[in-house]
Motif scaffolding. Sequence first.
Motif, PDB file in Angstrom:
ATOM      1  N   GLU A  36       0.761  -1.116   0.046  1.00  0.00           N
ATOM      2  CA  GLU A  36       0.097  -0.078   0.069  1.00  0.00           C
ATOM      3  C   GLU A  36       1.031   1.202   0.037  1.00  0.00           C
ATOM      4  O   GLU A  36       0.463   2.149  -0.692  1.00  0.00           O
ATOM      5  N   GLY A  37       2.254   1.234   0.804  1.00  0.00           N
ATOM      6  CA  GLY A  37       2.901   2.220   0.690  1.00  0.00           C
ATOM      7  C   GLY A  37       4.294   2.125   0.204  1.00  0.00           C
ATOM      8  O   GLY A  37       4.773   0.803   0.547  1.00  0.00           O
ATOM      9  N   VAL A  38       4.897   2.904  -0.523  1.00  0.00           N
ATOM     10  CA  VAL A  38       6.439   2.908  -0.636  1.00  0.00           C
ATOM     11  C   VAL A  38       7.060   4.132  -0.422  1.00  0.00           C
ATOM     12  O   VAL A  38       6.630   5.382  -0.478  1.00  0.00           O
ATOM     13  N   ASP A  39       8.286   4.161  -0.060  1.00  0.00           N
ATOM     14  CA  ASP A  39       9.002   5.166   0.448  1.00  0.00           C
ATOM     15  C   ASP A  39      10.392   5.126   0.011  1.00  0.00           C
ATOM     16  O   ASP A  39      11.109   3.914  -0.143  1.00  0.00           O
ATOM     17  N   VAL A  40      10.958   6.063  -0.567  1.00  0.00           N
ATOM     18  CA  VAL A  40      12.363   5.939  -1.201  1.00  0.00           C
ATOM     19  C   VAL A  40      13.087   7.292  -0.513  1.00  0.00           C
ATOM     20  O   VAL A  40      12.737   8.146  -0.575  1.00  0.00           O
ATOM     21  N   ARG A  41      14.308   6.938   0.319  1.00  0.00           N
ATOM     22  CA  ARG A  41      15.035   8.087   0.974  1.00  0.00           C
ATOM     23  C   ARG A  41      16.556   7.737   1.132  1.00  0.00           C
ATOM     24  O   ARG A  41      16.898   6.569   0.892  1.00  0.00           O
ATOM     25  N   GLU A  42      17.264   8.820   1.334  1.00  0.00           N
ATOM     26  CA  GLU A  42      18.787   8.649   1.578  1.00  0.00           C
ATOM     27  C   GLU A  42      18.876   7.720   2.915  1.00  0.00           C
ATOM     28  O   GLU A  42      18.151   7.990   3.973  1.00  0.00           O
ATOM     29  N   TYR A  43      19.959   6.993   2.886  1.00  0.00           N
ATOM     30  CA  TYR A  43      20.113   5.985   4.182  1.00  0.00           C
ATOM     31  C   TYR A  43      21.584   6.270   4.392  1.00  0.00           C
ATOM     32  O   TYR A  43      22.264   5.504   3.788  1.00  0.00           O
ATOM     33  N   GLY A  44      21.814   6.782   5.397  1.00  0.00           N
ATOM     34  CA  GLY A  44      23.344   7.326   5.666  1.00  0.00           C
ATOM     35  C   GLY A  44      23.828   8.138   4.772  1.00  0.00           C
ATOM     36  O   GLY A  44      23.489   8.891   4.022  1.00  0.00           O
ATOM     37  N   ASP A  45      25.311   7.986   4.294  1.00  0.00           N
ATOM     38  CA  ASP A  45      26.062   8.764   3.486  1.00  0.00           C
ATOM     39  C   ASP A  45      26.053   8.028   2.002  1.00  0.00           C
ATOM     40  O   ASP A  45      26.412   8.794   1.184  1.00  0.00           O
ATOM     41  N   LYS A  46      25.737   6.990   2.120  1.00  0.00           N
ATOM     42  CA  LYS A  46      26.182   5.998   0.849  1.00  0.00           C
ATOM     43  C   LYS A  46      25.010   5.187   0.435  1.00  0.00           C
ATOM     44  O   LYS A  46      25.294   4.460  -0.591  1.00  0.00           O
ATOM     45  N   ARG A  47      23.990   5.303   1.069  1.00  0.00           N
ATOM     46  CA  ARG A  47      23.154   4.305   0.512  1.00  0.00           C
ATOM     47  C   ARG A  47      21.314   4.958   0.250  1.00  0.00           C
ATOM     48  O   ARG A  47      21.420   6.235   0.873  1.00  0.00           O
ATOM     49  N   VAL A  48      20.955   4.105  -0.340  1.00  0.00           N
ATOM     50  CA  VAL A  48      19.224   4.665  -0.622  1.00  0.00           C
ATOM     51  C   VAL A  48      18.485   3.552   0.108  1.00  0.00           C
ATOM     52  O   VAL A  48      18.824   2.019   0.108  1.00  0.00           O
ATOM     53  N   LYS A  49      17.363   3.807   0.865  1.00  0.00           N
ATOM     54  CA  LYS A  49      16.489   2.973   1.395  1.00  0.00           C
ATOM     55  C   LYS A  49      15.180   2.899   0.633  1.00  0.00           C
ATOM     56  O   LYS A  49      14.457   4.020   0.356  1.00  0.00           O
ATOM     57  N   LEU A  50      14.741   1.619   0.611  1.00  0.00           N
ATOM     58  CA  LEU A  50      13.452   1.464  -0.083  1.00  0.00           C
ATOM     59  C   LEU A  50      12.615   0.802   1.036  1.00  0.00           C
ATOM     60  O   LEU A  50      12.752   0.099   1.830  1.00  0.00           O
TER      61      LEU A  50
END
Length: 87
Positions: A36-50
């Motif tokens: 139902e929900g999707v979020d994409v954001r920066e995670y720390g200095d070097k990663r992307v969090k889905l």
Amino acid sequence: MLTLDIDDFMLELKDGAFKNVGPSNKEATVKLYDVEGVDVREYGDKRVKLAFEDEQGSEIEVALFPEQATAVREGLELLESESEVFE
């Protein structure tokens, strides 16, 4: 709907605390359906969090390095152009 399959998994419950029992050779597969929900954001200095969440509040988060996130984007773009899924 969240499914969780853990191979060779055993826990000990003692005095209200969980403890791993046996060797540390566990493997797990987690699947989340009806997202139902999707979020994409920066995670720390070097990663992307889905982050993905279903209607029951079950959530899965995946941290990717930029090249892995790029591979996901490219895979989606390929599906968009070649598959009937996006029609």
